[in-house]
Design a protein around this motif. Structure first.
Motif, PDB file in Angstrom:
ATOM      1  N   THR A  60      -4.591  -1.259   1.421  1.00 27.07           N
ATOM      2  CA  THR A  60      -5.871  -1.787   1.782  1.00 27.07           C
ATOM      3  C   THR A  60      -6.931  -1.799   0.941  1.00 27.07           C
ATOM      4  OG1 THR A  60      -5.269  -0.814   4.063  1.00 27.07           O
ATOM      5  CG2 THR A  60      -7.596  -1.425   3.827  1.00 27.07           C
ATOM      6  N   LEU A  61      -6.959  -0.501   0.110  1.00 28.56           N
ATOM      7  CA  LEU A  61      -8.125  -0.634  -1.124  1.00 28.56           C
ATOM      8  C   LEU A  61      -7.760  -1.751  -2.104  1.00 28.56           C
ATOM      9  CD1 LEU A  61      -8.141   3.147  -1.550  1.00 28.56           C
ATOM     10  CD2 LEU A  61      -9.756   1.859  -0.488  1.00 28.56           C
ATOM     11  N   VAL A  62      -6.418  -1.949  -2.393  1.00 27.66           N
ATOM     12  CA  VAL A  62      -6.267  -3.199  -3.293  1.00 27.66           C
ATOM     13  C   VAL A  62      -6.647  -4.271  -2.756  1.00 27.66           C
ATOM     14  CG1 VAL A  62      -4.153  -4.449  -4.478  1.00 27.66           C
ATOM     15  CG2 VAL A  62      -4.104  -1.906  -4.212  1.00 27.66           C
ATOM     16  N   LEU A  63      -6.508  -4.543  -1.361  1.00 28.51           N
ATOM     17  CA  LEU A  63      -6.892  -5.751  -0.910  1.00 28.51           C
ATOM     18  C   LEU A  63      -8.568  -5.928  -0.584  1.00 28.51           C
ATOM     19  CD1 LEU A  63      -4.531  -6.282   2.251  1.00 28.51           C
ATOM     20  CD2 LEU A  63      -4.568  -7.429   0.353  1.00 28.51           C
ATOM     21  N   GLU A  64      -8.918  -4.822  -0.341  1.00 32.79           N
ATOM     22  CA  GLU A  64     -10.497  -4.633  -0.433  1.00 32.79           C
ATOM     23  C   GLU A  64     -11.183  -4.994  -1.763  1.00 32.79           C
ATOM     24  OE1 GLU A  64     -11.255  -0.912   1.204  1.00 32.79           O
ATOM     25  OE2 GLU A  64     -11.468  -1.627   3.096  1.00 32.79           O
ATOM     26  N   GLY A  65     -10.476  -4.862  -2.822  1.00 33.02           N
ATOM     27  CA  GLY A  65     -11.083  -4.986  -4.051  1.00 33.02           C
ATOM     28  C   GLY A  65     -12.312  -4.180  -4.355  1.00 33.02           C
TER      29      GLY A  65
ATOM     30  N   ILE B 260      -8.004 -10.297  -5.279  1.00 34.86           N
ATOM     31  CA  ILE B 260      -6.833  -9.551  -4.995  1.00 34.86           C
ATOM     32  C   ILE B 260      -5.846  -9.140  -6.220  1.00 34.86           C
ATOM     33  CG2 ILE B 260      -4.812  -8.874  -3.597  1.00 34.86           C
ATOM     34  CD1 ILE B 260      -6.077 -10.505  -1.409  1.00 34.86           C
ATOM     35  N   ASN B 261      -5.546  -7.874  -6.317  1.00 35.64           N
ATOM     36  CA  ASN B 261      -4.736  -7.663  -7.704  1.00 35.64           C
ATOM     37  C   ASN B 261      -3.216  -7.755  -6.808  1.00 35.64           C
ATOM     38  OD1 ASN B 261      -2.973  -6.348  -9.478  1.00 35.64           O
ATOM     39  ND2 ASN B 261      -4.651  -4.891  -9.935  1.00 35.64           N
ATOM     40  N   HIS B 262      -2.901  -8.826  -6.948  1.00 42.16           N
ATOM     41  CA  HIS B 262      -1.477  -9.178  -6.340  1.00 42.16           C
ATOM     42  C   HIS B 262      -0.336  -8.237  -6.904  1.00 42.16           C
ATOM     43  CE1 HIS B 262      -2.823 -12.435  -4.004  1.00 42.16           C
ATOM     44  NE2 HIS B 262      -3.623 -12.917  -5.068  1.00 42.16           N
ATOM     45  N   GLU B 263      -0.439  -8.198  -8.175  1.00 40.52           N
ATOM     46  CA  GLU B 263       0.646  -7.337  -8.819  1.00 40.52           C
ATOM     47  C   GLU B 263       0.706  -5.869  -8.517  1.00 40.52           C
ATOM     48  OE1 GLU B 263       1.755  -5.749 -13.189  1.00 40.52           O
ATOM     49  OE2 GLU B 263       1.081  -7.826 -13.125  1.00 40.52           O
ATOM     50  N   GLU B 264      -0.531  -5.557  -8.274  1.00 45.36           N
ATOM     51  CA  GLU B 264      -0.756  -3.909  -7.635  1.00 45.36           C
ATOM     52  C   GLU B 264      -0.352  -4.030  -6.121  1.00 45.36           C
ATOM     53  OE1 GLU B 264      -1.446   0.304  -7.347  1.00 45.36           O
ATOM     54  OE2 GLU B 264      -0.897  -1.019  -9.135  1.00 45.36           O
ATOM     55  N   PHE B 265      -0.955  -4.759  -5.376  1.00 49.89           N
ATOM     56  CA  PHE B 265      -0.471  -4.795  -4.213  1.00 49.89           C
ATOM     57  C   PHE B 265       1.131  -4.725  -3.811  1.00 49.89           C
ATOM     58  CE2 PHE B 265       0.616  -6.771  -0.115  1.00 49.89           C
ATOM     59  CZ  PHE B 265       0.033  -6.068   0.760  1.00 49.89           C
ATOM     60  N   TYR B 266       1.740  -5.684  -4.689  1.00 49.40           N
ATOM     61  CA  TYR B 266       3.211  -5.850  -4.188  1.00 49.40           C
ATOM     62  C   TYR B 266       3.857  -4.659  -4.995  1.00 49.40           C
ATOM     63  CZ  TYR B 266       2.762 -10.111  -2.098  1.00 49.40           C
ATOM     64  OH  TYR B 266       2.479 -11.070  -0.951  1.00 49.40           O
ATOM     65  N   ARG B 267       3.308  -3.850  -6.004  1.00 51.16           N
ATOM     66  CA  ARG B 267       3.827  -2.845  -6.557  1.00 51.16           C
ATOM     67  C   ARG B 267       4.054  -1.783  -5.528  1.00 51.16           C
ATOM     68  NH1 ARG B 267       2.912   2.055  -8.099  1.00 51.16           N
ATOM     69  NH2 ARG B 267       0.895   1.995  -7.908  1.00 51.16           N
ATOM     70  N   ARG B 268       2.685  -1.482  -4.754  1.00 50.28           N
ATOM     71  CA  ARG B 268       2.557  -0.637  -3.825  1.00 50.28           C
ATOM     72  C   ARG B 268       3.654  -0.670  -2.780  1.00 50.28           C
ATOM     73  NH1 ARG B 268      -2.193   2.745  -3.894  1.00 50.28           N
ATOM     74  NH2 ARG B 268      -3.310   2.443  -6.033  1.00 50.28           N
TER      75      ARG B 268
END
Length: 100
Positions: free
Chosen positions: A31-36, A49-57
């Protein structure tokens, strides 16, 4: 909207048994990654959105769920084997006449 979303993530984390935390979905982190940088999640800007970080999580969470499933599956298989052995032992006791 934002308050309810955060309350859900907090409640989810609190309700998960501590021993199961490694297996739980990182809802708050994703959620925090999506919120930026925004403090309000009213509208998510895909460009921020940091897509790489979101998909890593997301991948870490998927692996945790799979590990949890596999560990519980193995536990269930072990329990089934033990119970089947007990049933077989009880059948043998019933089939063999006891001397008085």
């Amino acid at each position: 909207f934002h308050g309810k979303k955060m309350k859900f993530g907090k409640t989810l984390y609190e309700k998960v048994s501590e021993e199961w935390h490694p297996y739980a979905v990182d809802y708050r982190g994703m959620t925090l990654v999506l919120e930026g940088d925004s403090s309000q999640m009213q509208k998510i800007d895909p460009a921020r959105i940091n897509h790489e970080e979101f998909y890593r999580r997301y991948d870490v969470s998927k692996k945790g769920i799979k590990m949890f499933y596999l560990s519980k599956r193995q536990w269930a298989l072990d329990q089934t084997t033990e119970l089947m052995q007990r049933v077989d032992d009880l059948r043998l006791e019933v089939d063999e006449p006891t001397e008085m």
